[in-house]
Design an enzyme around this catalytic site. Structure first.
Site, PDB file in Angstrom:
ATOM      1  N   GLN A 141      27.682  43.377 -11.345  1.00  0.00           N
ATOM      2  CA  GLN A 141      27.367  41.963 -11.613  1.00  0.00           C
ATOM      3  C   GLN A 141      28.349  41.401 -12.637  1.00  0.00           C
ATOM      4  OE1 GLN A 141      23.700  41.546 -13.805  1.00  0.00           O
ATOM      5  NE2 GLN A 141      23.339  39.460 -13.088  1.00  0.00           N
ATOM      6  N   GLY A 142      29.133  40.415 -12.230  1.00  0.00           N
ATOM      7  CA  GLY A 142      30.119  39.823 -13.131  1.00  0.00           C
ATOM      8  C   GLY A 142      29.663  38.465 -13.624  1.00  0.00           C
ATOM      9  N   SER A 153      28.430  37.951 -17.447  1.00  0.00           N
ATOM     10  CA  SER A 153      28.693  37.723 -18.869  1.00  0.00           C
ATOM     11  C   SER A 153      30.178  37.731 -19.206  1.00  0.00           C
ATOM     12  CB  SER A 153      28.016  38.801 -19.704  1.00  0.00           C
ATOM     13  OG  SER A 153      26.667  38.880 -19.383  1.00  0.00           O
ATOM     14  N   SER A 210      17.898  37.670 -22.978  1.00  0.00           N
ATOM     15  CA  SER A 210      17.331  38.264 -24.204  1.00  0.00           C
ATOM     16  C   SER A 210      15.888  37.783 -24.421  1.00  0.00           C
ATOM     17  CB  SER A 210      18.199  37.886 -25.408  1.00  0.00           C
ATOM     18  OG  SER A 210      18.020  36.513 -25.694  1.00  0.00           O
ATOM     19  N   ASN A 211      15.179  38.481 -25.303  1.00  0.00           N
ATOM     20  CA  ASN A 211      13.800  38.079 -25.640  1.00  0.00           C
ATOM     21  C   ASN A 211      13.737  36.645 -26.151  1.00  0.00           C
ATOM     22  OD1 ASN A 211      12.714  40.502 -24.916  1.00  0.00           O
ATOM     23  ND2 ASN A 211      11.731  40.897 -26.894  1.00  0.00           N
ATOM     24  N   GLU A 212      14.743  36.284 -26.969  1.00  0.00           N
ATOM     25  CA  GLU A 212      14.705  34.933 -27.548  1.00  0.00           C
ATOM     26  C   GLU A 212      14.800  33.889 -26.426  1.00  0.00           C
ATOM     27  OE1 GLU A 212      16.640  37.416 -28.639  1.00  0.00           O
ATOM     28  OE2 GLU A 212      15.734  37.806 -30.589  1.00  0.00           O
ATOM     29  N   GLU A 251      16.444  39.685 -10.663  1.00  0.00           N
ATOM     30  CA  GLU A 251      16.694  40.704 -11.691  1.00  0.00           C
ATOM     31  C   GLU A 251      15.496  40.844 -12.622  1.00  0.00           C
ATOM     32  OE1 GLU A 251      20.207  40.009 -14.081  1.00  0.00           O
ATOM     33  OE2 GLU A 251      20.039  41.960 -15.064  1.00  0.00           O
TER      34      GLU A 251
HETATM   35  C1  LIG Z   1      22.847  47.471 -21.222  1.00  0.00           C
HETATM   36  C2  LIG Z   1      23.404  46.139 -20.824  1.00  0.00           C
HETATM   37  C3  LIG Z   1      23.867  45.982 -19.536  1.00  0.00           C
HETATM   38  C4  LIG Z   1      24.409  44.763 -19.154  1.00  0.00           C
HETATM   39  N1  LIG Z   1      24.918  44.648 -17.885  1.00  0.00           N
HETATM   40  C5  LIG Z   1      25.495  43.493 -17.515  1.00  0.00           C
HETATM   41  C6  LIG Z   1      26.110  43.378 -16.225  1.00  0.00           C
HETATM   42  O1  LIG Z   1      26.098  44.317 -15.421  1.00  0.00           O
HETATM   43  N2  LIG Z   1      26.714  42.223 -15.899  1.00  0.00           N
HETATM   44  C7  LIG Z   1      26.735  41.155 -16.752  1.00  0.00           C
HETATM   45  O2  LIG Z   1      27.284  40.125 -16.375  1.00  0.00           O
HETATM   46  N3  LIG Z   1      26.189  41.232 -17.988  1.00  0.00           N
HETATM   47  C8  LIG Z   1      25.570  42.367 -18.386  1.00  0.00           C
HETATM   48  N4  LIG Z   1      25.026  42.477 -19.641  1.00  0.00           N
HETATM   49  C9  LIG Z   1      25.152  41.352 -20.569  1.00  0.00           C
HETATM   50  C10 LIG Z   1      23.871  40.594 -20.864  1.00  0.00           C
HETATM   51  O3  LIG Z   1      23.488  39.806 -19.778  1.00  0.00           O
HETATM   52  C11 LIG Z   1      24.128  39.782 -22.128  1.00  0.00           C
HETATM   53  O4  LIG Z   1      24.309  40.696 -23.189  1.00  0.00           O
HETATM   54  C12 LIG Z   1      22.975  38.850 -22.447  1.00  0.00           C
HETATM   55  O5  LIG Z   1      22.916  37.811 -21.522  1.00  0.00           O
HETATM   56  C13 LIG Z   1      23.108  38.258 -23.882  1.00  0.00           C
HETATM   57  O6  LIG Z   1      24.360  37.676 -24.039  1.00  0.00           O
HETATM   58  P1  LIG Z   1      25.334  38.053 -25.262  1.00  0.00           P
HETATM   59  O7  LIG Z   1      25.406  39.536 -25.344  1.00  0.00           O
HETATM   60  O8  LIG Z   1      26.596  37.289 -25.074  1.00  0.00           O
HETATM   61  O9  LIG Z   1      24.570  37.565 -26.546  1.00  0.00           O
HETATM   62  P2  LIG Z   1      24.525  36.067 -27.095  1.00  0.00           P
HETATM   63  O10 LIG Z   1      24.195  35.137 -25.982  1.00  0.00           O
HETATM   64  O11 LIG Z   1      25.749  35.801 -27.881  1.00  0.00           O
HETATM   65  O12 LIG Z   1      23.277  36.148 -28.052  1.00  0.00           O
HETATM   66  C14 LIG Z   1      23.337  36.734 -29.358  1.00  0.00           C
HETATM   67  C15 LIG Z   1      21.964  36.600 -29.994  1.00  0.00           C
HETATM   68  O13 LIG Z   1      21.641  35.204 -30.150  1.00  0.00           O
HETATM   69  C16 LIG Z   1      20.411  34.914 -29.491  1.00  0.00           C
HETATM   70  N5  LIG Z   1      20.492  33.589 -28.864  1.00  0.00           N
HETATM   71  C17 LIG Z   1      21.501  33.117 -28.091  1.00  0.00           C
HETATM   72  N6  LIG Z   1      21.210  31.875 -27.662  1.00  0.00           N
HETATM   73  C18 LIG Z   1      20.007  31.566 -28.172  1.00  0.00           C
HETATM   74  C19 LIG Z   1      19.171  30.426 -28.061  1.00  0.00           C
HETATM   75  N7  LIG Z   1      19.531  29.370 -27.353  1.00  0.00           N
HETATM   76  N8  LIG Z   1      17.965  30.451 -28.707  1.00  0.00           N
HETATM   77  C20 LIG Z   1      17.582  31.534 -29.437  1.00  0.00           C
HETATM   78  N9  LIG Z   1      18.341  32.646 -29.572  1.00  0.00           N
HETATM   79  C21 LIG Z   1      19.541  32.666 -28.945  1.00  0.00           C
HETATM   80  C22 LIG Z   1      20.258  35.992 -28.443  1.00  0.00           C
HETATM   81  O14 LIG Z   1      18.899  36.178 -28.088  1.00  0.00           O
HETATM   82  C23 LIG Z   1      20.854  37.190 -29.133  1.00  0.00           C
HETATM   83  O15 LIG Z   1      19.898  37.780 -29.974  1.00  0.00           O
HETATM   84  C24 LIG Z   1      24.467  43.680 -20.057  1.00  0.00           C
HETATM   85  C25 LIG Z   1      23.998  43.837 -21.362  1.00  0.00           C
HETATM   86  C26 LIG Z   1      23.461  45.057 -21.752  1.00  0.00           C
HETATM   87  C27 LIG Z   1      22.961  45.191 -23.153  1.00  0.00           C
END
Ligand SMILES: Cc1cc2nc3c(=O)[nH]c(=O)nc-3n(C[C@H](O)[C@H](O)[C@H](O)COP(=O)(O)OP(=O)(O)OC[C@H]3O[C@@H](n4cnc5c(N)ncnc54)[C@H](O)[C@@H]3O)c2cc1C
Length: 387
Positions: free
Chosen positions: A131-132, A134, A367-369, A249
């Site tokens: 899945q591409g 992020s 994420s939970n948030e 998902e």
């Molecule tokens: C084990 C694992 C596997 C994954 N596999 C894939 C994959 O196969 N393909 C893919 O595309 N992605 C994948 N991901 C990525 C995943 O979808 C992202 O990590 C996720 O969407 C969060 O984005 P971020 O890491 O950029 O965090 P950010 O979006 O930068 O968030 C950072 C923190 O800020 C909080 N936050 C952000 N925005 C808000 C808001 N509006 N209100 C309140 N809080 C907020 C978040 O909850 C988090 O705590 C994977 C991640 C993990 C951990």
């Protein structure tokens, strides 16, 4: 709601149990109980063979409509299969992204040619997907994707970077969100492309995780190509499709995972007994709470997952994701407490792996948030989050 199983469902269970024990006590014994959290990098070839064995006998895509090669199994039957799978120690699935995310997306949003081309590879366990979505600046704010695709004749040419791409090092295909109109508002200029991974314009760099292994990667595109027919939905209409995939998902694709949690809780309880710490009243409470949470999850899933099978994100999807992710993280913490100091000092027990891997549950798939924001807006009617 009647939660007893019918005679037909019991027959289905007996078939699934017999099939699984035939294989996992026999030719596939090596993969039994393998490939779970913290162990997902191991026995890849053997687990690919397992995937194909499942596919040969129609155990992939159980819930997909029969006209697309699935079994049209009800949610209860799917639950029964996953229960038996977990009971038999079925290995971690390398085809999980294809079966759980892309397959249902193609069934709902794909055209006939895409259904003919891509569903059989998933159902047969012969094509692995990743899945591409992020990017470094597009996770929770997914609509900010900057990877761009430009049309060149009958191909799209893709340039940019994805991150956290699970299984990219194994996958033959990726579904990738790309910006195809840079002048459009950010949700409206995105397309959903299916792209072969084995080509010169794609570079994969593994990311080492807290577990010490690399399940996910950075994925770089530099002039990578895919045919124009490989856009799911409309060009520039990829946001709707992308949200559909997220609904899958966060929904029914998690059923199997929940049943793995039961095995993990059983292992934690057995260890607590063996360590003699079941006389600790607080620990006993936590074990009982975990068991109760698993029952809640099961009944909640049976009641609400049918609503999630249509590729639409709802408050139920968010409640479900928030509940299981938070539960599993607590289970990981319980596991490490039962393991004791050894659990954090280089212990290679699978339960230590559960603790480490479960840190990610409240991040991936939204994420939970983010789930709480959705629940606040859609269930409680709170004012929309400022954007
Ligand atoms: C084990 C694992 C596997 C994954 N596999 C894939 C994959 O196969 N393909 C893919 O595309 N992605 C994948 N991901 C990525 C995943 O979808 C992202 O990590 C996720 O969407 C969060 O984005 P971020 O890491 O950029 O965090 P950010 O979006 O930068 O968030 C950072 C923190 O800020 C909080 N936050 C952000 N925005 C808000 C808001 N509006 N209100 C309140 N809080 C907020 C978040 O909850 C988090 O705590 C994977 C991640 C993990 C951990």
């Amino acid at each position: 709601m009647d939660l007893r199983f019918t005679a037909e469902q019991e027959r289905f269970r007996a078939d699934a149990r017999a099939w699984l024990s035939d294989r996992l006590d026999g030719p596939f014994e090596k993969v039994r109980g393998r490939g779970g959290p913290g162990d997902e990098h191991d026995l890849f070839d053997e687990r690919c063979e397992w995937e194909q064995e499942l596919g040969r006998d129609g155990w992939i895509g159980l819930g997909w409509p029969a006209e697309y090669g699935g079994r049209g199994a009800s949610l209860v039957e799917q639950m029964i299969f996953y229960e038996e799978y977990a009971r038999a120690g079925g290995p971690g699935r390398v085809g999980i992204v294809g079966e759980g995310l892309l397959g249902p997306t193609i069934v709902h949003f794909g055209d006939d040619a895409q259904k003919r081309r891509f569903l059989p590879g998933i159902l047969g366990g012969t094509e692995i997907w990743c899945q591409g979505y992020s990017e470094p600046d597009a996770g929770s704010d997914l609509a900010n994707v900057q990877t761009r695709a430009e049309r060149d004749g009958d191909e799209w040419v893709v340039t940019g970077q994805k991150v956290w791409t699970s299984l990219a090092h194994w996958a033959q295909w990726i579904f990738v969100l790309c910006r195809t109109d840079r002048d459009a508002p950010k949700h409206k200029g995105i397309s959903y492309l299916l792209m072969p991974m084995q080509q010169p314009g794609i570079e994969i760099r593994p990311i080492v995780q807290i577990t010490g292994h690399s399940e996910f990667n950075e994925t770089f595109f530099d002039g990578a190509r895919t045919h124009v027919d490989n856009v799911v939905g409309e060009v520039n209409g990829g946001w709707r499709v992308a949200m559909g995939t997220l609904a899958f998902e966060r929904g029914a694709s998690t059923l199997g995972q929940q049943l793995d949690f039961e095995n993990e809780l059983r292992a934690v309880t057995d260890l607590a007994r063996a360590n003699g710490n079941t006389s600790d009243p607080v620990l006993r409470q936590r074990l009982a709470d975990a068991w109760i949470a698993l029952r809640i999850m099961r009944y909640h899933a049976l009641r609400t997952l049918p609503m999630m099978e249509h590729g639409t994100l709802t408050r139920e999807t968010s409640i479900h994701k928030l509940f299981w992710a938070s539960f599993h993280q607590r289970l990981g913490e319980l596991a490490i407490d039962v393991l004791g100091p050894a659990g954090v000092a280089g212990n290679d027990s699978p339960l230590a792996g559960v603790f480490l891997y479960s840190r990610a549950d409240t991040i991936y798939g939204g994420s939970n948030e983010i789930q709480r924001n959705v629940i606040g807006e859609q269930a409680l009617g709170l004012p929309r989050e400022p954007r």
